[in-house]
Design a protein around this motif. Structure first.
Motif, PDB file in Angstrom:
ATOM      1  N   THR A  29      39.338  38.136  45.494  1.00  0.00           N
ATOM      2  CA  THR A  29      40.201  36.954  45.572  1.00  0.00           C
ATOM      3  C   THR A  29      41.384  37.134  44.633  1.00  0.00           C
ATOM      4  N   ASP A  30      42.591  36.906  45.174  1.00  0.00           N
ATOM      5  CA  ASP A  30      43.777  37.084  44.342  1.00  0.00           C
ATOM      6  C   ASP A  30      44.049  35.845  43.488  1.00  0.00           C
ATOM      7  N   ARG A  31      45.098  35.883  42.689  1.00  0.00           N
ATOM      8  CA  ARG A  31      45.444  34.772  41.776  1.00  0.00           C
ATOM      9  C   ARG A  31      45.682  33.451  42.486  1.00  0.00           C
ATOM     10  N   ASP A  32      46.148  33.519  43.723  1.00  0.00           N
ATOM     11  CA  ASP A  32      46.442  32.298  44.478  1.00  0.00           C
ATOM     12  C   ASP A  32      45.256  31.807  45.292  1.00  0.00           C
ATOM     13  N   GLY A  33      44.080  32.453  45.122  1.00  0.00           N
ATOM     14  CA  GLY A  33      42.890  32.044  45.841  1.00  0.00           C
ATOM     15  C   GLY A  33      42.797  32.615  47.245  1.00  0.00           C
ATOM     16  N   ARG A  34      43.702  33.538  47.574  1.00  0.00           N
ATOM     17  CA  ARG A  34      43.660  34.165  48.897  1.00  0.00           C
ATOM     18  C   ARG A  34      42.701  35.345  48.870  1.00  0.00           C
ATOM     19  N   VAL A  35      42.024  35.523  49.997  1.00  0.00           N
ATOM     20  CA  VAL A  35      41.076  36.626  50.131  1.00  0.00           C
ATOM     21  C   VAL A  35      41.837  37.922  50.373  1.00  0.00           C
ATOM     22  N   HIS A  36      41.419  38.968  49.699  1.00  0.00           N
ATOM     23  CA  HIS A  36      41.996  40.306  49.855  1.00  0.00           C
ATOM     24  C   HIS A  36      40.860  41.214  50.298  1.00  0.00           C
ATOM     25  N   ILE A  37      40.959  41.752  51.520  1.00  0.00           N
ATOM     26  CA  ILE A  37      39.898  42.595  52.077  1.00  0.00           C
ATOM     27  C   ILE A  37      40.503  43.920  52.506  1.00  0.00           C
ATOM     28  N   VAL A  38      39.897  45.012  52.059  1.00  0.00           N
ATOM     29  CA  VAL A  38      40.379  46.342  52.422  1.00  0.00           C
ATOM     30  C   VAL A  38      39.196  47.261  52.736  1.00  0.00           C
ATOM     31  N   ALA A  56      45.848  50.675  39.625  1.00  0.00           N
ATOM     32  CA  ALA A  56      46.915  49.733  39.987  1.00  0.00           C
ATOM     33  C   ALA A  56      46.641  48.949  41.271  1.00  0.00           C
ATOM     34  N   ASP A  57      45.526  49.216  41.947  1.00  0.00           N
ATOM     35  CA  ASP A  57      45.224  48.531  43.212  1.00  0.00           C
ATOM     36  C   ASP A  57      45.008  47.033  43.010  1.00  0.00           C
ATOM     37  N   HIS A  58      45.393  46.262  44.012  1.00  0.00           N
ATOM     38  CA  HIS A  58      45.180  44.807  43.965  1.00  0.00           C
ATOM     39  C   HIS A  58      43.699  44.465  43.780  1.00  0.00           C
ATOM     40  N   LYS A  59      42.827  45.162  44.491  1.00  0.00           N
ATOM     41  CA  LYS A  59      41.401  44.855  44.390  1.00  0.00           C
ATOM     42  C   LYS A  59      40.890  45.056  42.970  1.00  0.00           C
ATOM     43  N   ALA A  69      33.086  40.430  43.616  1.00  0.00           N
ATOM     44  CA  ALA A  69      33.526  41.133  44.824  1.00  0.00           C
ATOM     45  C   ALA A  69      32.470  40.948  45.903  1.00  0.00           C
ATOM     46  N   ALA A  70      32.890  41.117  47.135  1.00  0.00           N
ATOM     47  CA  ALA A  70      31.978  41.111  48.276  1.00  0.00           C
ATOM     48  C   ALA A  70      32.063  42.475  48.947  1.00  0.00           C
ATOM     49  N   ILE A  71      30.943  42.904  49.498  1.00  0.00           N
ATOM     50  CA  ILE A  71      30.871  44.159  50.234  1.00  0.00           C
ATOM     51  C   ILE A  71      30.328  43.841  51.623  1.00  0.00           C
TER      52      ILE A  71
END
Length: 146
Positions: A29-38, A56-59, A69-71
């Motif tokens: 989850t990023d600073r704005d509460g948005r989900v980041h999935i890669v 340096a990756d966002h995750k 984190a979720a897997i």
């Protein structure tokens, strides 16, 4: 990590599934509460999931901030089999992180690129950028399929 029912309740079935060359998706989850999935390669040692990354990756930044984190891993779409877990996460960095990155990369190369020399390929991968490892201690397991 244990499934209460389904195919993953059998430790051998779960271990066999986690040895298959499936990609995982790591969610943060990023600073704005948005989900980041890669998508990512993963390593499972029987207790924790490990995902190699660059510092340096966002995750990585998201895990440093939230500790979570979720897997998600799913297999061949014809079988419709998979699992999802959410858990606590930490970043292994510095000398420890680079060593862990090289160790898990060698295991991943054996699974994902069996025609390549694992030790040499892992060392080459670890020599680029600023490698770190995301270590995820899984919580309850959600599974689907048969």
């Amino acid at each position: 990590m244990k499934a209460k029912s389904s195919w993953a309740a059998d430790d051998n079935e779960l271990a066999l599934f986690l040895e298959e060359p499936n990609l995982c998706r790591i969610g943060t989850t990023d600073r704005d509460g948005r989900v980041h999935i890669v998508p990512a390669w993963f390593h499972w040692d029987g207790e924790k999931f490990y995902v190699g990354a660059d510092a340096a990756d966002h995750k990585v930044n998201n895990v440093r901030r939230t500790g979570m984190a979720a897997i998600e891993i799913d297999g061949d779409i014809r079988r419709k089999r998979g699992l999802l877990t959410r858990g606590t996460a930490v970043i292994l960095d510095g000398d420890e992180g680079r060593a862990a990155y090289e160790r898990i990369s060698a295991a991943q190369v054996r699974r994902y690129q069996p025609d390549r020399p694992p030790i040499e390929t892992a060392a080459r991968m670890a020599s680029r950028g600023n490698p770190v490892v995301i270590e995820v201690l899984p919580g309850p397991l959600v599974t689907w399929g048969r």
